[in-house]
Design an enzyme around this catalytic site. Structure first.
Site, PDB file in Angstrom:
ATOM      1  N   ARG A  46       0.848  -1.291  -0.224  1.00 42.93           N
ATOM      2  CA  ARG A  46       0.069   0.005  -0.132  1.00 42.93           C
ATOM      3  C   ARG A  46       0.897   1.267  -0.049  1.00 42.93           C
ATOM      4  NH1 ARG A  46       2.660   1.841   3.683  1.00 42.93           N
ATOM      5  NH2 ARG A  46       0.865   3.322   3.971  1.00 42.93           N
ATOM      6  N   GLY A  47       0.256   2.311  -0.170  1.00 47.62           N
ATOM      7  CA  GLY A  47       0.998   3.671  -0.082  1.00 47.62           C
ATOM      8  C   GLY A  47       0.996   4.156  -1.775  1.00 47.62           C
ATOM      9  N   ALA A  48       0.728   5.360  -1.727  1.00 47.93           N
ATOM     10  CA  ALA A  48       0.324   5.622  -3.422  1.00 47.93           C
ATOM     11  C   ALA A  48       1.624   5.460  -4.223  1.00 47.93           C
ATOM     12  CB  ALA A  48      -0.177   7.336  -3.479  1.00 47.93           C
ATOM     13  N   ARG A  89      -7.825  -0.792  -6.493  1.00 46.27           N
ATOM     14  CA  ARG A  89      -8.137   0.122  -5.337  1.00 46.27           C
ATOM     15  C   ARG A  89      -8.428   1.441  -6.228  1.00 46.27           C
ATOM     16  NH1 ARG A  89      -4.780   0.954  -0.394  1.00 46.27           N
ATOM     17  NH2 ARG A  89      -6.670   1.776   0.410  1.00 46.27           N
ATOM     18  N   GLN A 196      -2.170   1.657  10.354  1.00 47.83           N
ATOM     19  CA  GLN A 196      -0.900   1.842   9.592  1.00 47.83           C
ATOM     20  C   GLN A 196       0.181   2.641  10.412  1.00 47.83           C
ATOM     21  OE1 GLN A 196      -3.960   2.394   8.203  1.00 47.83           O
ATOM     22  NE2 GLN A 196      -3.848   1.288   6.331  1.00 47.83           N
ATOM     23  N   ASP A 237      -2.769  10.180  -1.748  1.00 48.92           N
ATOM     24  CA  ASP A 237      -3.171   9.552  -2.879  1.00 48.92           C
ATOM     25  C   ASP A 237      -3.618  10.077  -4.141  1.00 48.92           C
ATOM     26  OD1 ASP A 237      -3.483   8.141  -0.052  1.00 48.92           O
ATOM     27  OD2 ASP A 237      -3.427   6.499  -1.362  1.00 48.92           O
ATOM     28  N   ASN A 247      -6.138  11.757   0.846  1.00 49.40           N
ATOM     29  CA  ASN A 247      -5.245  11.030   1.587  1.00 49.40           C
ATOM     30  C   ASN A 247      -5.917  10.046   2.626  1.00 49.40           C
ATOM     31  OD1 ASN A 247      -2.393  10.047   2.167  1.00 49.40           O
ATOM     32  ND2 ASN A 247      -2.654  11.323   4.108  1.00 49.40           N
ATOM     33  N   LYS A 248      -5.226   9.131   3.530  1.00 45.81           N
ATOM     34  CA  LYS A 248      -5.823   8.280   4.458  1.00 45.81           C
ATOM     35  C   LYS A 248      -6.883   9.128   5.335  1.00 45.81           C
ATOM     36  CE  LYS A 248      -5.017   4.792   4.959  1.00 45.81           C
ATOM     37  NZ  LYS A 248      -6.285   4.074   4.000  1.00 45.81           N
TER      38      LYS A 248
END
Lengths: 349, 349
Positions: A46-48, A89, A196, A237, A247-248
């Site tokens: 994960r993570g853009a 996603r 996370q 993101d 973002n998250k």
């Protein structure tokens, strides 16, 4: 960085299974596109920025099993596969950018031999991977000057080595400040529901000997009020043309709290996270994930069975709340509309 | 309300073990003060008004084992026991108020026979219990008018039947609005780290057929922005003379977010939650709990072993962020300094 978040082995995409951290550091070899798709969907990777690399590598995986000789047919296979990976996603635009980049390059070369197209795509995927490493360092260098010696810093989710091919975006700034000899303290928000911040950021920062204190997300306001926070860094993101930033989940909360407490709030993200087709954040698709991420932990129900849940994985922070966007080109400031355009047209780092 | 949160059986303090909800509804008979102290410390019974009742009942438990005949000696025993119960949790003032009330009454009657003092204290504890029930209903009646038909409401932690002897403070307002025939929707924040919102509030509201949606604490801002929230109700653990309010961690966060989104933010609490000795919220002691509440869930580590944690159980909301304080006397509004004093001097309900 000691961690090797994502790598192309020549036969597989090797990732750290991040769902097992911090308990276990386990590498997982994804040998086909379906396995990688599932790893993306379930947040093993994960993570853009890392998702952009995973998308590029997915093409390398997919083309391995193609045994034909027809370039055009091969490119059609690649296009289908890219469409499939795109369903994993919806929010991080880096994933779509990388797929588009690979797909367009394949299409442009469809008259060449399959072997030649494969070589071109392999080279492109490796370039995407290598560029992410250089870009992380450039963002770190630009952002590090925002961390003064003795500062207290705050971050949410994980925008570190585990989200990129190198040392991260928001955390990259901290690593660069540490390399520059500055001492500082970090409050990491745990980042519900999937933790996370607790599992990944606390682990990464400790691995790198940075003073980190873990808090629940709902403690950020009281920490700003009573402990003093000098600066906040978050990843992204997807960033719209006007600077609105997805973002998250919890990032927007943090930005509002930062405004109330007069704490400068910075987004750290590479060019690949901008999506200029989106005029504002309202257009960015926000992934909603399953209710049981909130209702249960491991096998234990922590809420009544069947209770309604709203579980957006991301939120959008209004550009007005953002003090600056740290990119590989430097720190973009208001007015974002014109300054983003200008920065992204600059020559590559 | 179908639940019987705390009750004096004549021999024991019977409580619901709230740490087992929503999975199991288990009643626990505390037959001595130590067991009750432990139940308070470990949050088997919690909520400021319920803690006041538990404190009053603790005296009934403690005096059971006293076999002497000397009133003065008996009162000394009571005083010692009250000092012990006061060490269980530091923030909710209702607990201290009830202990003081029982202790002062015992002292005043120390010349009477032990049997007589016991009878007086039993009667007082039952009065504290009964008064809480009446007070809940009065707060509900005053607050219900703030919920319009079709409204969207938000709350944090559990300020409901499980926090009082009747139907609660913040949730009591919702129950009263429902009884008045209004339909509305509630977003309940899960309330990390101990998930009282997920485990208790979501359970209570469902039991009472109120439309509830569970969210993580970090989703409150995005819900206010995108779903529209009309009004927020929270409980309180201690309110200073100027209206500054200590309540479950996350309350201050919610108040800041409410201000940004122009959502009226109400505290719901009885007279016993005010502590006029505290001029402002800065004087209110804030309980910090153990790191593993944040670092692990059940037996699973969710953060690196040994990572620093800051785990305040409460925060303080500045009076300026509070639209009104719903009490049994009516809704107190700004300026709080004078209006709190005036309201608390009103005749009892």
């Amino acid at each position: 960085m000691a961690v090797d978040t994502i790598r192309w082995t020549g036969k597989s995409v090797r990732i750290i299974d991040q769902t097992l951290l911090p308990g276990k550091l386990v590498y997982l070899d994804c040998r086909d596109v379906e396995t990688l798709w599932h790893a993306i969907k379930t947040l093993k990777v994960r993570g853009a920025p890392a998702l952009g690399i995973a998308a590029a590598f997915s093409v390398l995986l997919g083309m391995q099993s193609y045994k034909g000789n027809d370039g055009r047919d091969f490119v059609k296979t690649i296009e289908k596969m890219c469409a499939y990976v795109a369903t994993s996603r919806p929010t991080a635009v880096n994933l779509f950018h990388a797929l588009t980049q690979m797909r367009v390059l394949a299409k442009k070369n469809e008259r060449l031999s399959v072997a030649m197209i494969k070589a071109i795509l392999t080279s492109e995927a490796m370039a995407i991977y290598e560029e992410d490493r250089a870009v992380c360092r450039a963002m770190g260098a630009h952002g590090a000057k925002l961390i003064k010696n003795g500062a207290t810093v705050m971050t949410v989710c994980n925008a570190g080595a585990l989200a990129t091919a190198d040392y991260g975006t928001a955390l990259g700034v901290m690593y660069a400040a540490k390399e520059a000899g500055r001492k500082f303290k970090v409050y990491a928000l745990e980042t519900r529901p999937l933790l996370q911040g607790a599992r990944l950021t606390a682990w990464e920062l400790r691995q790198n000997k940075i003073d980190v204190t873990l808090i629940c997300d709902n403690m950020a306001a009281t920490v700003m009020k009573n402990k003093g926070v000098d600066v906040i860094f978050v990843g992204a993101d997807r960033i719209a043309a006007n600077g609105d930033t997805a973002n998250k989940i919890g990032t927007y909360m943090l930005a509002v709290l930062a405004k109330h407490h007069n704490v400068p709030f910075y987004v750290v993200a590479p060019k690949t996270t901008f999506d200029l087709k989106m005029k504002t954040g309202r257009e960015i698709p926000i992934e909603e994930r399953e209710a049981d991420e909130v209702r249960r932990f491991a096998n234990i129900m922590t809420a009544p069975v069947g209770v309604n849940v709203f579980n957006p994985a991301f939120d959008v922070t209004d550009n007005a709340l953002i003090a600056g966007i740290v990119t590989e080109y430097g720190i973009i400031q208001k007015p974002y509309g014109t300054n983003i355009l200008r920065a992204l047209q600059a020559p590559k780092v």
